[in-house]
Design a protein around this motif. Sequence first.
Motif, mmCIF file in Angstrom:
data_model
loop_
_atom_site.group_PDB
_atom_site.id
_atom_site.type_symbol
_atom_site.label_atom_id
_atom_site.label_comp_id
_atom_site.label_asym_id
_atom_site.label_seq_id
_atom_site.Cartn_x
_atom_site.Cartn_y
_atom_site.Cartn_z
ATOM 1 N N GLU A 127 0.820 -1.206 0.000
ATOM 2 C CA GLU A 127 0.000 0.000 0.000
ATOM 3 C C GLU A 127 0.860 1.265 0.000
ATOM 4 O OE1 GLU A 127 -4.054 1.495 2.113
ATOM 5 O OE2 GLU A 127 -2.513 0.692 3.446
ATOM 6 N N VAL A 128 1.922 1.267 0.789
ATOM 7 C CA VAL A 128 2.831 2.415 0.817
ATOM 8 C C VAL A 128 3.433 2.628 -0.573
ATOM 9 C CG1 VAL A 128 5.050 3.250 1.716
ATOM 10 C CG2 VAL A 128 3.352 2.292 3.280
ATOM 11 N N ALA A 129 3.932 1.556 -1.165
ATOM 12 C CA ALA A 129 4.537 1.657 -2.496
ATOM 13 C C ALA A 129 3.501 2.094 -3.533
ATOM 14 C CB ALA A 129 5.148 0.312 -2.900
ATOM 15 N N TYR A 130 2.320 1.512 -3.484
ATOM 16 C CA TYR A 130 1.244 1.819 -4.439
ATOM 17 C C TYR A 130 0.896 3.310 -4.392
ATOM 18 C CZ TYR A 130 -3.103 0.723 -7.015
ATOM 19 O OH TYR A 130 -4.108 0.638 -7.949
ATOM 20 N N ASN A 131 0.732 3.828 -3.183
ATOM 21 C CA ASN A 131 0.410 5.253 -3.029
ATOM 22 C C ASN A 131 1.546 6.142 -3.529
ATOM 23 O OD1 ASN A 131 -2.131 4.704 -1.986
ATOM 24 N ND2 ASN A 131 -1.405 4.711 0.123
ATOM 25 N N GLN A 132 2.788 5.739 -3.288
ATOM 26 C CA GLN A 132 3.935 6.498 -3.791
ATOM 27 C C GLN A 132 3.969 6.486 -5.315
ATOM 28 O OE1 GLN A 132 7.205 4.588 -1.749
ATOM 29 N NE2 GLN A 132 7.080 5.980 -0.006
ATOM 30 N N TRP A 133 3.654 5.351 -5.912
ATOM 31 C CA TRP A 133 3.646 5.260 -7.375
ATOM 32 C C TRP A 133 2.604 6.202 -7.963
ATOM 33 C CZ3 TRP A 133 3.126 -0.749 -7.085
ATOM 34 C CH2 TRP A 133 4.342 -1.300 -6.682
ATOM 35 N N ILE A 134 1.428 6.246 -7.358
ATOM 36 C CA ILE A 134 0.374 7.141 -7.860
ATOM 37 C C ILE A 134 0.825 8.591 -7.753
ATOM 38 C CG2 ILE A 134 -1.959 8.003 -7.423
ATOM 39 C CD1 ILE A 134 -2.725 5.087 -6.735
ATOM 40 N N GLU A 135 1.402 8.944 -6.613
ATOM 41 C CA GLU A 135 1.905 10.311 -6.451
ATOM 42 C C GLU A 135 2.960 10.632 -7.501
ATOM 43 O OE1 GLU A 135 3.151 11.193 -2.440
ATOM 44 O OE2 GLU A 135 1.272 10.392 -1.621
ATOM 45 N N GLU A 136 3.843 9.691 -7.733
ATOM 46 C CA GLU A 136 4.892 9.879 -8.745
ATOM 47 C C GLU A 136 4.287 10.077 -10.140
ATOM 48 O OE1 GLU A 136 8.011 7.027 -11.060
ATOM 49 O OE2 GLU A 136 7.773 6.653 -8.919
ATOM 50 N N LEU A 137 3.302 9.262 -10.482
ATOM 51 C CA LEU A 137 2.697 9.344 -11.812
ATOM 52 C C LEU A 137 1.932 10.647 -12.024
ATOM 53 C CD1 LEU A 137 1.486 5.645 -12.116
ATOM 54 C CD2 LEU A 137 3.341 6.728 -13.416
ATOM 55 N N LEU A 138 1.398 11.201 -10.945
ATOM 56 C CA LEU A 138 0.589 12.424 -11.064
ATOM 57 C C LEU A 138 1.307 13.676 -10.581
ATOM 58 C CD1 LEU A 138 -2.870 11.022 -9.892
ATOM 59 C CD2 LEU A 138 -2.032 11.321 -12.232
ATOM 60 N N ASN A 139 2.598 13.570 -10.287
ATOM 61 C CA ASN A 139 3.300 14.700 -9.660
ATOM 62 C C ASN A 139 3.444 15.926 -10.557
ATOM 63 O OD1 ASN A 139 5.451 14.125 -11.360
ATOM 64 N ND2 ASN A 139 6.881 13.633 -9.724
ATOM 65 N N GLN A 140 3.252 15.777 -11.849
ATOM 66 C CA GLN A 140 3.372 16.946 -12.722
ATOM 67 C C GLN A 140 2.086 17.768 -12.788
ATOM 68 O OE1 GLN A 140 5.403 16.435 -16.457
ATOM 69 N NE2 GLN A 140 6.580 14.718 -15.642
ATOM 70 N N LEU A 141 1.005 17.236 -12.209
ATOM 71 C CA LEU A 141 -0.230 18.012 -12.138
ATOM 72 C C LEU A 141 -0.188 18.899 -10.898
ATOM 73 C CD1 LEU A 141 -2.996 15.358 -12.924
ATOM 74 C CD2 LEU A 141 -2.269 17.241 -14.379
ATOM 75 N N SER A 142 -0.649 20.123 -11.034
ATOM 76 C CA SER A 142 -0.696 21.018 -9.878
ATOM 77 C C SER A 142 -1.794 20.566 -8.917
ATOM 78 C CB SER A 142 -0.985 22.450 -10.325
ATOM 79 O OG SER A 142 -2.322 22.544 -10.798
ATOM 80 N N LYS A 143 -1.672 21.011 -7.682
ATOM 81 C CA LYS A 143 -2.697 20.692 -6.684
ATOM 82 C C LYS A 143 -4.054 21.208 -7.156
ATOM 83 C CE LYS A 143 -3.925 21.026 -1.884
ATOM 84 N NZ LYS A 143 -3.935 21.740 -0.668
ATOM 85 N N GLN A 144 -4.068 22.403 -7.732
ATOM 86 C CA GLN A 144 -5.310 22.988 -8.220
ATOM 87 C C GLN A 144 -5.902 22.138 -9.348
ATOM 88 O OE1 GLN A 144 -4.935 26.927 -9.866
ATOM 89 N NE2 GLN A 144 -7.142 27.219 -10.020
ATOM 90 N N SER A 145 -5.073 21.666 -10.264
ATOM 91 C CA SER A 145 -5.559 20.818 -11.359
ATOM 92 C C SER A 145 -6.157 19.527 -10.819
ATOM 93 C CB SER A 145 -4.431 20.486 -12.335
ATOM 94 O OG SER A 145 -4.037 21.631 -13.042
ATOM 95 N N LYS A 146 -5.490 18.938 -9.841
ATOM 96 C CA LYS A 146 -6.008 17.699 -9.244
ATOM 97 C C LYS A 146 -7.355 17.945 -8.577
ATOM 98 C CE LYS A 146 -1.397 15.909 -8.332
ATOM 99 N NZ LYS A 146 -0.431 15.550 -7.282
ATOM 100 N N GLU A 147 -7.473 19.043 -7.837
ATOM 101 C CA GLU A 147 -8.730 19.359 -7.160
ATOM 102 C C GLU A 147 -9.853 19.600 -8.165
ATOM 103 O OE1 GLU A 147 -7.624 22.685 -4.685
ATOM 104 O OE2 GLU A 147 -6.731 21.384 -3.157
ATOM 105 N N GLN A 148 -9.552 20.337 -9.226
ATOM 106 C CA GLN A 148 -10.559 20.598 -10.253
ATOM 107 C C GLN A 148 -10.971 19.311 -10.967
ATOM 108 O OE1 GLN A 148 -8.606 23.558 -12.644
ATOM 109 N NE2 GLN A 148 -9.447 25.260 -11.464
#
Length: 162
Positions: free
Chosen positions: A119-140
Amino acid sequence: MNIDLETRINDSSSEDLRLVLRLAAFNNLIQNELRNRLRLQFDMTAPRYELLAQLSTETQGLKMGELSDRLMVSNGNITAISLQLEKAGLISRATNRQDRRSTFIKMTAKGKKIFAKMEVAYNQWIEELLNQLSKQSKEQLHQHLDEAKQAVSATLLTNNEN
């Protein structure tokens, strides 16, 4: 150039079809990478991981039918996946004493320990894959997808009532 579901789009494609294919292509891109990483790092399939994820918050376990509903797969699929996980010692299966037709599935101590690492690794992978999106873009994006999910759910409810 990525070859994906969006290659179906042509000049006559509706905006709705374009949206659905874009969402599917995005989901496939993420899911394929997560599947590969689960397999390479943990020798785990995505369906087995998802079953463990459902069990991770259920201390009493779940009926096979409940797992089937949550994962949106057949009872036969749950049976096959659970047999593999039981063989690996990650879950236990027990027949309900009151209703012999019901089988409860529960994560073992070994399963909890291994799942915690995954689970720790899985969550890190998702963060890594989406890290180029801004927080605002993710929220929208989250807000728009929530609106879309609610709209489709309402349409399905209305259609099922008719």
